[in-house]
Design an enzyme around this catalytic site. Structure first.
Site, PDB file in Angstrom:
ATOM      1  N   GLY A 150       0.754  -1.243   0.000  1.00 22.11           N
ATOM      2  CA  GLY A 150       0.000   0.000   0.000  1.00 22.11           C
ATOM      3  C   GLY A 150       0.785   1.295   0.000  1.00 22.11           C
ATOM      4  O   GLY A 150       0.198   2.350  -0.052  1.00 22.11           O
ATOM      5  N   GLU A 151       2.102   1.215   0.065  1.00 20.31           N
ATOM      6  CA  GLU A 151       2.836   2.476   0.165  1.00 20.31           C
ATOM      7  C   GLU A 151       3.254   2.997  -1.189  1.00 20.31           C
ATOM      8  O   GLU A 151       3.718   2.249  -2.041  1.00 20.31           O
ATOM      9  CB  GLU A 151       4.115   2.258   0.987  1.00 20.31           C
ATOM     10  N   ALA A 152       3.127   4.301  -1.330  1.00 22.07           N
ATOM     11  CA  ALA A 152       3.432   4.935  -2.611  1.00 22.07           C
ATOM     12  C   ALA A 152       4.837   4.581  -3.110  1.00 22.07           C
ATOM     13  O   ALA A 152       5.012   4.208  -4.262  1.00 22.07           O
ATOM     14  CB  ALA A 152       3.268   6.438  -2.496  1.00 22.07           C
ATOM     15  N   ILE A 155       5.050   0.969  -4.330  1.00 22.98           N
ATOM     16  CA  ILE A 155       4.329   0.820  -5.589  1.00 22.98           C
ATOM     17  C   ILE A 155       5.146   1.430  -6.721  1.00 22.98           C
ATOM     18  O   ILE A 155       5.274   0.865  -7.800  1.00 22.98           O
ATOM     19  CB  ILE A 155       2.942   1.479  -5.498  1.00 22.98           C
TER      20      ILE A 155
END
Ligand SMILES: *[C@@H]1O[C@H](CO)[C@@H](O)[C@H](O)[C@H]1NC(C)=O
Ligand SMILES: *[C@@H]1O[C@H](CO)[C@@H](O)[C@H](O)[C@H]1NC(C)=O
Ligand SMILES: *[C@@H]1O[C@H](CO)[C@@H](O)[C@H](O)[C@H]1NC(C)=O
Length: 392
Positions: A150-152, A155
Site C-alpha cells: 500500500g505504500e506509494a 508501488i
C-alpha cells in the site's frame, strides 16, 4: 469519509493487528516454534516416509509457513537450511513459483527497500515474460503474481521495474518512446479499472475521456488511438483481479473528493465578479460559463496552492486560493475572449459562495484535494516526465 482516510485506517488496523499478534505470541521465538510444530504435524499427517527427501520437504513446508508469517525470517530460514541459495535469482524463483506462499507476503518482501530485496524484485520481474502481450494483459499477469503493497514508494519501485521490463520485452516492436510512458499508462489503466468497476465511483469515464487523459504522454506525442481503445475495452470487459482482494482497492486513494456548484469568481485584472460553474475533480478546479459547456473557461491545477477565508467589500462568504511557496502567480490557464488558451494572471483567485455553509464545504473539499497525496505526487511527476518532448 474521504477514501484516502479509509485506506489509511485500514493500514493502521492491519499493522495494529500484526503487532497484537506478535504480542499474543509474547515472543517471536514462540511464533517460530509454533509454526514448526504445525508443519511437522502436517507432514506426519501426509504420511510421507522417512529419509532425506521428506526431511527436505518438511523444512520447505516450514519455510513457507515462516515466510507467510514473516517473509524475511522465512527466506533466512530457507537459505540457512540450504533450500535456497543466497542469491537474488534463487529467491526470486521461489517467489515467482509462489507455491504455498501468501501473495500479500510476497508483495511485502518485494517492496522492502534494501539492496538485496531490490535485487530480488529485479530478478522477479525478469522472470515474467511479457513478449507479445498487450500492456493490459501484461499488467494482469504481473499484478496477479503478488499483492501490491500500500505504500506509494513501494508501488513506485515495483511499477517502475514492471514498466522497464515490459518495454524490454517488446524489442523493436514497441509503441512507447520510453518506460515512463509505459509507467504512466499502466497507472491510467489501474485507475480506469477502479473508475469503471468500483460502484462508489459514480462517473464512469468514456473512451474519449480516457484518451484525453493520456494525451501527450509519449514524450509529448499521443499514443495510437487504436491502442488506447483496445486497453479501454479490455478493462471494461473484465476488471483486473488482484490477489487477496479485500474489496478495499488501494487505487481508490487516487480519487479525490469531487464537488461541483455555482460560485462567484472575481476577475484577475478587472476586479469584476462573474458567476461560474465550478467542478473540483482529480486535483484540478475547472470553471465553466454554463453547466452544459463542454470546454471549461479556466483550469486551476491545485498544485502549490493554499486556501483561506477572506472578506470582501462587495461579496459575502468569500474565500481565496493563493500561490504557496513563494510563487507570484498561480499557474492556471483560461480561454480568452477569442477562444485562445492563455496563462492566467491571478495572484489569487477570489470566490464567493452562496452561504457560509457552502463556503466551508468548498474550503474543506479543496483542502482535501490540495493536501499531500503521495500517490498523486508520484504520478504527477512521472506524467510530467513522460510528457516532455524529446530534446532533439
Ligand atoms: C495472506 O495474508 C494476508 C495478510 O496477512 C491475509 O489477510 C490473507 O488472508 C492471507 N491469505 C491467505 C490465503 O491466507
Ligand atoms: C479493479 O476493480 C475491482 C472492482 O472495484 C477491484 O476489486 C480490483 O481490486 C481492482 N483491481 C486493481 C488492480 O485495482
Ligand atoms: C510546485 O513547487 C515545487 C517545489 O517548489 C516545484 O518543484 C514545482 O515545479 C511547483 N509546481 C508548479 C506547478 O508550479
Amino acid at each position: 469519509m474521504c477514501s484516502c482516510v479509509r485506506v489509511c485506517a485500514s493500514f493502521l488496523i492491519h499493522s495494529l493487528f500484526r503487532t497484537c499478534f506478535c504480542d499474543l505470541c509474547s515472543n517471536v521465538q514462540l511464533k517460530d516454534d509454533l509454526c514448526e510444530v504445525v508443519s511437522e504435524m502436517e507432514t506426519l499427517d501426509s504420511g510421507e516416509d522417512g529419509g532425506k527427501n521428506s526431511n527436505k520437504a518438511k523444512m520447505m513446508s516450514i519455510g513457507r509457513k515462516k515466510f507467510n508469517m514473516d517473509p524475511k525470517k522465512g527466506i533466512e530460514y530457507l537459505i540457512e537450511k540450504g533450500l535456497l541459495q543466497h542469491t537474488a535469482e534463487s529467491v526470486a524463483q521461489f517467489l515467482h513459483k509462489g507455491e504455498g506462499l501468501n501473495k500479500t507476503a510476497i508483495g511485502d518482501y518485494l517492496g522492502e527497500k534494501n539492496d538485496f530485496n531490490e535485487q530480488v524484485l529485479q530478478a522477479f520481474v525478469e522472470l515474467h515474460d511479457f513478449k507479445d502481450l498487450i500492456l493490459v494483459e501484461a499488467l494482469r499477469q504481473f499484478l496477479w503474481s503478488f499483492r501490491l503493497p500500500g505504500e506509494a514508494q513501494k508501488i513506485d519501485r515495483m511499477m517502475e521495474c514492471f514498466a522497464k521490463r515490459y518495454c524490454e520485452c517488446q524489442g523493436d516492436n514497441k509503441f512507447f518512446e520510453n518506460s515512463d510512458t509505459c509507467y504512466v499508462l499502466s497507472f491510467a489503466i489501474i485507475m480506469l479499472n477502479t473508475s469503471l468497476h468500483n460502484p462508489s465511483v459514480k462517473e464512469k469515464p468514456s473512451i474519449e475521456q480516457f484518451i484525453n487523459m493520456n494525451r501527450g504522454i509519449n514524450q509529448g506525442q499521443d499514443l495510437p488511438r487504436q491502442l488506447l481503445e483496445s486497453l479501454y475495452n479490455n478493462i471494461k470487459a473484465e476488471p483486473f483481479k488482484i490477489p487477496e482482494d479485500d474489496g478495499n482497492d488501494l487505487m481508490h486513494t487516487f480519487f479525490n473528493p469531487d464537488k461541483e456548484g455555482w460560485l462567484w469568481k472575481q476577475g484577475g485584472r478587472y476586479k469584476s465578479w462573474k458567476r461560474r460553474w465550478f467542478i473540483l475533480n482529480d486535483n484540478c478546479l475547472y470553471y465553466f460559463e454554463y453547466t452544459t459547456d463542454k470546454e471549461p473557461r479556466g483550469i486551476i491545477p491545485l498544485e502549490n496552492i493554499s486556501i483561506r477565508e477572506c472578506t470582501d467589500r462587495q461579496k459575502q462568504y468569500c474565500f481565496e486560493l493563493y500561490a504557496s511557496g513563494g510563487a507570484d502567480f498561480i499557474k492556471a490557464c483560461k480561454t480568452d475572449s477569442e477562444g485562445k488558451v492563455v496563462e492566467g494572471k491571478h495572484t489569487v483567485y477570489r470566490m464567493s459562495a452562496s452561504s457560509d455553509e457552502e463556503r466551508k464545504e468548498w474550503i474543506q473539499r479543496l483542502t482535501q484535494s490540495i493536501s499531500h497525496n503521495p500517490f498523486y505526487d508520484m504520478l504527477a511527476s512521472r506524467k510530467r516526465k513522460a510528457q516532455l518532448y524529446a530534446k532533439n
